[in-house]
Design an enzyme around this catalytic site. Sequence first.
Site, short mmCIF file in Angstrom:
data_model
loop_
_atom_site.label_atom_id
_atom_site.label_comp_id
_atom_site.label_asym_id
_atom_site.label_seq_id
_atom_site.Cartn_x
_atom_site.Cartn_y
_atom_site.Cartn_z
CE LYS A 94 -7.43 -1.66 -2.16
NZ LYS A 94 -6.89 -1.48 -3.57
CE1 TYR B 104 -1.16 -2.78 0.68
CE2 TYR B 104 -1.03 -0.24 0.33
CZ TYR B 104 -1.45 -1.89 -0.80
OH TYR B 104 -0.52 -2.03 -1.46
CG ASP C 271 -6.76 2.61 5.51
OD1 ASP C 271 -7.91 2.70 4.90
OD2 ASP C 271 -5.85 2.75 5.18
NE ARG D 70 -1.22 21.34 -9.46
CZ ARG D 70 -1.03 22.69 -9.46
NH1 ARG D 70 -1.07 23.20 -8.66
NH2 ARG D 70 -0.20 24.12 -10.33
O1 P1T Z 1 -3.96 0.78 -3.73
P1 P1T Z 1 -4.22 2.60 -2.77
O2 P1T Z 1 -6.26 3.28 -3.65
O3 P1T Z 1 -3.38 3.21 -3.27
O4 P1T Z 1 -4.54 2.69 -0.93
C1 P1T Z 1 -3.20 2.04 -0.05
C2 P1T Z 1 -4.33 1.60 0.95
C3 P1T Z 1 -4.65 1.82 1.94
N1 P1T Z 1 -4.70 1.61 3.06
C4 P1T Z 1 -5.40 0.05 3.09
C5 P1T Z 1 -6.50 -0.74 4.13
C6 P1T Z 1 -5.12 -0.67 1.82
O5 P1T Z 1 -5.72 -1.55 2.03
C7 P1T Z 1 -4.89 -0.32 0.68
C8 P1T Z 1 -4.64 -0.64 -0.59
N2 P1T Z 1 -4.62 -2.07 -0.25
C9 P1T Z 1 -4.51 -3.06 -1.35
C10 P1T Z 1 -4.06 -2.65 -2.67
C11 P1T Z 1 -4.54 -4.61 -0.33
O6 P1T Z 1 -4.68 -5.36 -2.15
O7 P1T Z 1 -4.77 -4.58 0.03
#
Ligand code: P1T
Length: 394
Positions: free
Chosen positions: A205, A105, A180, A53
């Site tokens: 992504k 998001y 972000d 961890r």
């Molecule tokens: O899903 P995760 O890996 O926890 O990420 C969250 C997140 C953070 N910042 C942005 C700009 C994001 O688009 C996302 C996750 N977004 C999607 C799942 C979506 O379809 O927009």
Amino acid sequence: MTGPTSDKFETLAVHAGAEPDAATGAVVPAIQMSTTFKQDGVGATRGGFEYGRSDNPTRRSLEAAIAALEGAEHGFAYASGLAATQNLLYLTQPGDRIVMSDDVYGGTWRLADKVWARYGIAVDAVDLTDLEAVRAAIGSGDGAARMVWIETPTNPLLKVVDIAAVAGMAREAGAITVVDNTFATPFLQQPLALGADVSLHSATKYLGGHSDVIGGLLATSRDDLAERLRFHQNAAGAVPSPFDCFLVMRGLRTLAVRMERATANARAIAFWLNGRPEVRQVSWPGLPGSPYRELVERQMRLPGAMVSFELNGELAVAERFVAATRLFTLAESLGAVESLIELPAAMTHVSVADSPLAVPAGLVRLSVGIEAVEDLIADLEQAFVVAAVPAAAV
Ligand code: P1T
């Protein structure tokens, strides 16, 4: 384990975080699954590894890679983008105020508004493209915001925020600026070079790039923040598996070529949509009519591969349309090789309904992939027909 350096992103993307293994010559870092590491005497570790961890060789490679790609001193990997987001909360105290982009998001807003608020953190949603509003919202002195949360381009409206201008105001007020960088990736945009303190990614992504891993990353050059982030990464424990780290690093190797191709496809699709009678309004920051075009040229290498638009007609038309595409898969998420389509208000942004961040019900969001663009356009065209999208405003 940091890999060779270069001032060319394409070279760094292929090599960052990895050198051939000293013992075997393997060119890809090993997936090290061991959860614990032998100590040669109490506290006498080999390379600083004690417990999985706290640190892990595969994760360390990925962390070195994201630091290199963001031009940062320090990188951190987490189990998801939201786990990375949550770790930034640990930089705040009860009573602090955060200024957040009014288009982010949905899950980011949910975490801030439904969870952080319970721990005494106030979050103000502000249109960060309005610099006067930003200055007023950040404030000064004891009441100044402690953190400014930029998402750019924003999800899903694709507004573009002037990182240098906002980070400058935040710095004057003593606030930490977080960007972000998920939609842009470090290939298109370098937030730290523009004055931000921390760059954040949902590695799920573009960085992973293949819809097969959930992950989050942070990068910073501030040693004071890095020390606290490292402490909380271990203390809170939302770390990724070594296999997930391997998958994200594998995705990084092709980031530059995927982004170039996906953006070229998005450009063609945005221009095509913009000329269609079925379409009311198209958002892609590289379109000639976009209010962000000049800022994109200053701040980004390319405008990115996300496109959003509104169709003529009722919500039911948009619902029929997103269900009628065949190559564009109706699904949440973005940033992978395959093209996706969704309705944010009903899917990724349900949690912002009835909030200042609510998005138009009929807004369609495309994550444009790397397929042949002729096929993607033909798919959208047949969906106009199947969904019977009106060719003029009704
Ligand atoms: O899903 P995760 O890996 O926890 O990420 C969250 C997140 C953070 N910042 C942005 C700009 C994001 O688009 C996302 C996750 N977004 C999607 C799942 C979506 O379809 O927009």
